[in-house]
Scaffold this active site. Structure first.
Site, mmCIF file in Angstrom:
data_model
loop_
_atom_site.group_PDB
_atom_site.id
_atom_site.type_symbol
_atom_site.label_atom_id
_atom_site.label_comp_id
_atom_site.label_asym_id
_atom_site.label_seq_id
_atom_site.Cartn_x
_atom_site.Cartn_y
_atom_site.Cartn_z
ATOM 1 N N ASP A 162 -141.467 -43.321 20.070
ATOM 2 C CA ASP A 162 -141.869 -43.233 18.664
ATOM 3 C C ASP A 162 -140.919 -42.452 17.773
ATOM 4 O O ASP A 162 -141.242 -42.199 16.610
ATOM 5 C CB ASP A 162 -143.276 -42.639 18.556
ATOM 6 C CG ASP A 162 -143.374 -41.245 19.160
ATOM 7 O OD1 ASP A 162 -142.424 -40.814 19.843
ATOM 8 O OD2 ASP A 162 -144.411 -40.588 18.944
ATOM 9 N N GLU A 163 -139.744 -42.074 18.250
ATOM 10 C CA GLU A 163 -138.809 -41.377 17.372
ATOM 11 C C GLU A 163 -137.374 -41.602 17.821
ATOM 12 O O GLU A 163 -137.100 -41.885 18.986
ATOM 13 C CB GLU A 163 -139.116 -39.874 17.298
ATOM 14 C CG GLU A 163 -138.981 -39.147 18.617
ATOM 15 C CD GLU A 163 -139.181 -37.639 18.467
ATOM 16 O OE1 GLU A 163 -138.708 -37.053 17.465
ATOM 17 O OE2 GLU A 163 -139.792 -37.048 19.375
ATOM 18 N N ASP A 220 -139.571 -40.785 12.675
ATOM 19 C CA ASP A 220 -140.677 -40.429 13.560
ATOM 20 C C ASP A 220 -141.905 -41.228 13.132
ATOM 21 O O ASP A 220 -142.382 -41.098 12.003
ATOM 22 C CB ASP A 220 -140.947 -38.926 13.458
ATOM 23 C CG ASP A 220 -141.879 -38.416 14.535
ATOM 24 O OD1 ASP A 220 -142.235 -39.198 15.441
ATOM 25 O OD2 ASP A 220 -142.254 -37.231 14.482
#
Length: 359
Positions: free
Chosen positions: A102-103, A8
């Protein structure tokens, strides 16, 4: 035993802005459009000290920190950085399941590099991200996706945490139940009313009791309380739908849902922009006070080309709800489905609000 890593990025959008503009570093940065109906896309760690969080109304963020610097989101730039990060993931495994820009989940059970220790793989990935993008990431390492996701929050920012198979119970049982993904404020309150505050409390309840109170989610709670999650890492799945939902602390009448629908339409539109794809079918989801779920959908000739168009279609769908006027609702959701790739050039500009420059 599988080796799952959840990576993350730390305050991703805000961190990209601070990286690219040194004048923003060390300052409270809020990535959001200004406006009464806008929501926060991301907040820097400096902004978070004031209580600002993602998905919060932008006007509230401004009240919490009048000196915050508001930066409009630039999803083209964020997408480019996300591609860099994803390329790093694929050096180590082809089993990469992106959850957003983003993850992602990675299954490193059989890593390409031949490395055996998942903790070392996660550390190397984070080092490569820092060196190649000048950004930081946090990671959780565990035998399954559920535990890895919880673990990735444990040492944020710029850290990692491992839950070894032999330590699952020691880690899980003391946790508050609201650390379980899917247990929000409303569900947390309902569990507390039953005397369930920690995962240890939850584990004492039989499956039948949890299902009686929470339906199919009761089975998920039962399994998560035991650290069970057999879901595989599914590589690079195409987005089929995007949606946002609100569950209310008090049941509401249908005509009281408009402001929630407007806000959810913006959240869904923002999420759609991140995928750089077009959603053609608008979906309205409702759950009544007695847990009946209704959906209404509409596929217009032209896909919605703005947040406002999406909101208007969703509002219109409420008129197709044929239930008694006294019906009360505990949840509303707005979604888009039927995705296809955005055309290059003018169409993308029309859909995602990019204004062509005069030559």
């Amino acid at each position: 035993m599988r080796k799952i890593v959840h990576v993350d990025m730390d305050a991703f959008y805000a961190s990209v802005e601070q990286r690219d503009d040194p004048g923003l570093r060390g300052k409270p940065v809020v990535v959001a459009w200004r406006g009464a109906r806008s929501v926060v896309c991301a907040a820097s760690y400096e902004a978070r000290t004031f209580g600002i969080r993602s998905a919060m109304p932008a006007v509230r963020a401004e009240r919490l920190c009048p000196n915050a610097i508001f930066v409009p989101p630039d999803f083209v730039r964020y997408k480019a950085v996300s591609r860099q990060v994803r390329e790093i993931f694929h050096r180590h495994t082809d089993l990469v399941e992106p959850l957003s820009l983003d993850e992602a989940y990675l299954d490193v059970t059989q890593a390409k590099t031949g490395m055996q220790l998942a903790t070392e793989i996660a550390q190397l990935i984070r080092t490569q991200i820092r060196e190649e993008t000048e950004l930081t990431a946090s990671a959780g390492i565990a035998p399954n996706k559920f535990l890895a996701k919880i673990a990735s929050d444990w040492r944020k920012p710029d850290g990692q945490f491992v839950i070894a198979p032999s330590r699952i119970d020691a880690f899980l049982l003391p946790l508050k139940v609201n650390r379980i993904p899917g247990v929000g404020k409303v569900m947390d309150g309902k569990l507390a009313a039953l005397g369930i505050v920690t995962v240890a409390d939850l584990r004492l309840r039989p499956l039948e009791e949890l299902q009686a109170h929470f339906g199919s989610f009761g089975q998920s709670l039962y399994r998560r309380a035991r650290g069970i999650d057999e879901r595989p890492v599914e590589p690079d799945q195409d987005v089929q739908s995007v949606s946002s939902e609100d569950t209310f602390s008090e049941d509401l009448a249908l005509d009281a849902l408009d402001t929630h629908i407007l806000r959810l339409a913006e959240k869904t539109w923002l999420a759609t922009r991140r995928t750089e794809r077009i959603g053609r079918t608008v979906v309205l989801k409702l759950k009544t006070s007695n847990f009946r779920i209704l959906t209404r959908s509409c596929t217009p000739e032209q896909p919605p080309v703005s947040q406002e168009a999406l909101a208007q279609i969703a509002l219109a769908l409420t008129r197709r709800v044929e239930l008694p006027a006294q019906t009360r609702y505990r949840l509303v959701g707005v979604g888009l489905s039927g995705f296809s790739n955005v055309e290059e050039g003018a169409v993308q500009g029309q859909l995602f609000g990019e204004i062509p420059q005069a030559e």
